[in-house]
Design a protein around this motif. Structure first.
Motif: not given
Length: 322
Positions: A283-293
């Motif tokens: 969960l932490g990996a996916i949320m941190a990897a997503r393009p910045s918004q």
């Protein structure tokens, strides 16, 4: 002032996993959301010092009495071990990794903490053997979350095709979890992360990777992803909050689909209770990897969370090759 840290997405995936695991440690394996809600009001939620009083007279297992706030669970230690392995060898080397695994988690190793069943059984396989005799599938027939612990590093370090990544994921997972459900879950969530790193939204990645989830996990994921609003506690009550991938992956996918940002996702994960550290890695990996918004507060790893992770410098050095 926005104090979030925006990193290269591959580095962010690994650091996001490690920080999320560490943030959840203080309430890990506490299976009482009402107790957790009370603790949050009085002590906060993330990076708590493990305290046996929090587990008194309720459902839970206090496993981290020798840990400090900012330490990692065994899952986080396994993730970091893989990162250091990749940094040392510039590629994955099975026998060298199994040797490092045995030396770190086995008798006389530097690891101090709870040893789960997959780790214990894997060590029982490796310890009597010389490295040249280590089997390619040294893991336990077990579908617990240790199967996912190294996935952020494996995905972040991979530069080849998706098929090659799927083969590597199976190889790595079966070193600790020689179990088909564990492999399918790891391959699904690995491709979710890969797609996010390649610019897909989390929503797109979660759905596009479904064909890889396997016959047991796929219908559970479809049900979880059909929930149109965030209700992590209800989803956890439906699928379970324990250590098994068939329970945790649907919960993880639901949170990732609906959470506003990294901080929101990791806090929701802790509030559910149960094996929060096990879910936290991917969960932490996916949320941190997503393009910045732009305009989304807290869209990356909070600076104050990074600062509280006790092995930040070691992890940062290991991530330099990504």
């Amino acid at each position: 002032m926005n104090s979030d840290i925006h990193l290269d997405p591959r580095i962010a995936a690994v650091m996001g996993a490690l920080v999320a695991d560490s943030a959840a440690l203080g309430l890990h394996w506490l299976y009482d959301p009402d107790r957790i809600a009370h603790i949050e009001k009085t002590h906060g939620l993330v990076f708590l010092q493990p305290n046996p009083d929090h587990y008194a007279d309720t459902k839970g297992y206090f496993a981290h009495g020798n840990k400090l706030s900012g330490d990692s669970s065994g899952y986080g230690e396994l993730c970091l071990l893989m990162a250091r392995h990749q940094a040392r060898h510039r590629q994955f080397n099975r026998i060298e990794y199994q040797t490092e695994y045995q030396n770190y988690f086995g008798p006389g190793g530097a690891y101090v903490g709870y040893v789960d069943s997959p780790t214990r059984l894997t060590l029982q396989t490796l310890l009597p053997l010389k490295p040249a005799d280590y089997p390619e599938r040294s893991g336990a027939d077990d579908d617990q979350f240790s199967a996912l612990s190294t996935i952020p590093v494996v995905v972040a370090a991979h530069t080849g095709t998706q098929d090659a990544l799927l083969e590597k994921i199976e190889q790595v997972v079966r070193l600790t979890n020689h179990n088909n459900d564990a492999v399918s879950a790891a391959q699904y969530i690995a491709i979710v992360l890969r797609k996010v790193l390649n610019g897909k939204s989390i929503q797109q990645a979660l759905f596009h990777a479904l064909p890889l989830a396997g016959e047991k996990l796929s219908p559970l994921l479809k049900e979880a992803l059909n929930a149109h609003t965030l209700d992590s506690l209800a989803i956890a009550n439906r699928f379970g909050s324990a250590c098994h991938v068939l329970e945790g992956i649907p919960v993880m996918a639901h949170i990732a689909q609906h959470a506003i940002n990294y901080r929101h996702a990791i806090e929701e994960n802790i509030r559910i209770g149960g094996d929060s550290c096990g879910r936290a890695i991917m969960l932490g990996a996916i949320m941190a990897a997503r393009p910045s918004q732009p305009g989304v507060p807290g869209s990356a790893i909070p600076l104050e969370w990074l600062a509280r992770y006790r092995k930040l410098s070691i992890a940062a050095n290991a991530c330099t090759i990504l």
